[in-house]
Design a protein around this motif. Sequence first.
Motif, PDB file in Angstrom:
ATOM      1  N   TRP A 167      -8.203   5.250   4.322  1.00  0.00           N
ATOM      2  CA  TRP A 167      -6.852   5.046   3.578  1.00  0.00           C
ATOM      3  C   TRP A 167      -6.963   5.181   2.105  1.00  0.00           C
ATOM      4  O   TRP A 167      -7.576   4.390   1.374  1.00  0.00           O
ATOM      5  N   LEU A 168      -6.229   6.524   1.735  1.00  0.00           N
ATOM      6  CA  LEU A 168      -6.340   6.571   0.196  1.00  0.00           C
ATOM      7  C   LEU A 168      -4.882   6.917  -0.433  1.00  0.00           C
ATOM      8  O   LEU A 168      -4.036   7.142   0.617  1.00  0.00           O
ATOM      9  N   GLY A 169      -4.904   6.739  -1.739  1.00  0.00           N
ATOM     10  CA  GLY A 169      -3.451   6.959  -2.351  1.00  0.00           C
ATOM     11  C   GLY A 169      -3.222   8.135  -2.885  1.00  0.00           C
ATOM     12  O   GLY A 169      -4.086   8.875  -2.819  1.00  0.00           O
ATOM     13  N   TYR A 170      -2.142   8.020  -3.702  1.00  0.00           N
ATOM     14  CA  TYR A 170      -1.798   9.217  -4.627  1.00  0.00           C
ATOM     15  C   TYR A 170      -2.712   9.578  -5.522  1.00  0.00           C
ATOM     16  O   TYR A 170      -3.222   8.734  -6.110  1.00  0.00           O
ATOM     17  N   TYR A 193     -14.466   2.082  -5.935  1.00  0.00           N
ATOM     18  CA  TYR A 193     -13.350   1.291  -5.006  1.00  0.00           C
ATOM     19  C   TYR A 193     -13.947   0.614  -4.042  1.00  0.00           C
ATOM     20  O   TYR A 193     -14.550   0.959  -3.195  1.00  0.00           O
ATOM     21  N   CYS A 215       3.115   6.698   4.264  1.00  0.00           N
ATOM     22  CA  CYS A 215       4.188   6.024   3.337  1.00  0.00           C
ATOM     23  C   CYS A 215       5.398   6.605   3.006  1.00  0.00           C
ATOM     24  O   CYS A 215       6.238   6.038   2.651  1.00  0.00           O
ATOM     25  N   LEU A 259       0.716  -1.357   0.013  1.00  0.00           N
ATOM     26  CA  LEU A 259      -0.081  -0.115  -0.242  1.00  0.00           C
ATOM     27  C   LEU A 259       0.935   1.386   0.141  1.00  0.00           C
ATOM     28  O   LEU A 259       0.446   2.265  -0.751  1.00  0.00           O
ATOM     29  N   LYS A 288      -0.091   4.985  -0.686  1.00  0.00           N
ATOM     30  CA  LYS A 288      -1.639   4.941   0.114  1.00  0.00           C
ATOM     31  C   LYS A 288      -1.255   4.953   1.503  1.00  0.00           C
ATOM     32  O   LYS A 288      -0.324   4.506   2.145  1.00  0.00           O
ATOM     33  N   LYS A 304       2.117   2.467  -3.152  1.00  0.00           N
ATOM     34  CA  LYS A 304       1.185   3.229  -3.939  1.00  0.00           C
ATOM     35  C   LYS A 304       1.042   4.748  -3.699  1.00  0.00           C
ATOM     36  O   LYS A 304      -0.029   5.396  -3.913  1.00  0.00           O
ATOM     37  N   PRO A 327       1.584  12.508  -0.399  1.00  0.00           N
ATOM     38  CA  PRO A 327       1.463  11.235  -0.810  1.00  0.00           C
ATOM     39  C   PRO A 327       2.450  10.888  -2.014  1.00  0.00           C
ATOM     40  O   PRO A 327       3.240   9.684  -1.742  1.00  0.00           O
ATOM     41  N   ASP A 335      -5.996  10.190  -4.968  1.00  0.00           N
ATOM     42  CA  ASP A 335      -7.229  10.372  -4.399  1.00  0.00           C
ATOM     43  C   ASP A 335      -7.249  10.913  -3.121  1.00  0.00           C
ATOM     44  O   ASP A 335      -8.304  11.800  -2.549  1.00  0.00           O
ATOM     45  N   ARG A 336      -6.283  11.252  -2.413  1.00  0.00           N
ATOM     46  CA  ARG A 336      -6.259  12.209  -1.184  1.00  0.00           C
ATOM     47  C   ARG A 336      -6.605  13.680  -1.976  1.00  0.00           C
ATOM     48  O   ARG A 336      -7.323  14.328  -1.131  1.00  0.00           O
TER      49      ARG A 336
END
Length: 574
Positions: free
Chosen positions: A419-422, A394, A454, A360, A365, A363, A533, A424-425
């Motif tokens: 929990w969000l990734g690059y 998702y 991360c 995670l 995340k 990514k 992120p 999406d934040r």
Amino acid sequence: MSIHNVSSFTTKIFKPGESAPRGKKLNTKGWLQEAALRMLLNNLDKEVAENPEELVVYGGRGKAARSIQDFQKITQALQDLEDDESLLIQSGSPVARIKTWKNAPRVLIANSNLVGNWANWDHFDELEKKGLMMYGQMTAGSWIYIGSQGIVQGTYETFNEAFHQHYQGKTKGKYVFSAGLGGMGGAQPLAAVLTGACFLGVEVDRKRAEMRVKSKYLDEIYDNIDLAMKSLNNHLENGVAKSIAIIGNVVDILPKLLERKDFKPSLVTDQTSAHDPVYGYIPQGYSMEKVEQLRKENPKLVEKDALVSIAKHVKCLLELKKRGVPTFDYGNNIRAMAKKEGVENAFDIKGFVPEYIRPLFCKGKGPFRFAMLSGDQSDLKKADAALTNLFSDYEDIQRWLKLAPERISVQGLPARILWLGYGDRLKAGLLLNQMVKNGEISCPIVIGRDHLDCGSVASPYRETEAMKDGSDAVADWALLNAFGNIASGASWVSFHHGGGVGMGYSLHAGMVIVADGSDEAAERLKRVLTFDPAMGIFRHADAGYETSQQIAREQMTGEVGVSSPHFYPRNLKS
């Protein structure tokens, strides 16, 4: 909207333990200052903090301010702070207000940082006794703790991945065993239940277990092992996910459980505060009253006895591992403490990050979290609904946003972790800011994260354990994260030493940004929620992780811009 105007106010005296102010009325000269004030108070809300009278938020002695006097000076300074000033905080004590500019952070925080050769508990304890330092943990001293919810999803993600790896995702009729239900450990029972599994835990402090029942993070408490196991086995047979705590010291309870034929956990970990053997871990044979007294009168004895108990504890965990039960360290440095006491094979137990979470991190995340400064739970419901719609494709987010509102009780200001990734934040942050601007949400929103993320930590026994290129202890990345967030315009930025693994073992950065509905906030959100992120992508791509390298290759090697940082590859595969 009126919420963007500075209201007239009278300077107030705040006390640890009271709830943060709610609603649109400002106690400060601007919403960024107000957000910092409310989140500091929220950290120490009696519904949130472990020991607000002592300024302890969680983790043994993770504090939000160094002393009551410092707490009062900080709240006063935040009320006086101008929109073009920054407040400097040194280990929980306000140092100065300095003239900066409107897009600079309103607060800059440094906690528990010591020069390498002196970065140990002995030296820290000397300084703490002199009133020169405090231990900031991670989100305690950076004013973005949101109660046990703050770690629930990370724990859920960890347990969920572990069940997928070891049991093809099957959780029915299975259970997690652990110890420690205070602070961060309090998330474990609910996280396990959310996966569909049962949970059996040991907690030495009845008050902490009762607090978890009250907040609906824990279902049942027993003083008797037989009764606890009878209830657990009944739930397992019926396929009902429930959480159970046995009151007692894990070093007393676990050896007895190991003798039982019906003790067959599916996953084993631990979240006692073993990183701090004096103020976190309770030695075998100590009552709560005894340990509190001896911590003041003879801390060296407490440390000695705690290390002996930790060694016994880890030997039990190693026995479970030997029996074939997936057993992992959950980042409390219990392995290092046991090795110090002579358990040479303590690190046969692997850490949760390299085992379950690093994919995670690769990514970008991690634990995006936000809190509603209005204090209005209807604002949180609106945010949940909007984010559910935003991330409709998702499956994991849909599942979480369905479970969380149903199962997670509000502690302090209404808040959510996701929990969000690059990429999406940034989408989430801009959506929330727009909802404030449109009046759909009644007050500004605080957006932050755990320091456990991360690209914000150097921690060789946790977040950066077993890095692919051997760069586990390189702390430059955590410093660059702090610098980049300051340059990008975060609302407050923190840099700490120690965190959840203790002095000498970790350096980490935190950031918070306020979505007040303004166009200026939108620009700051674009910069911060892109860079922060992305730092995880940079860090892991540089270390040779192919997932991060692919993201860098596709999104970060083109034109430099707000939405597309430029990555200079060191070992980027073509």
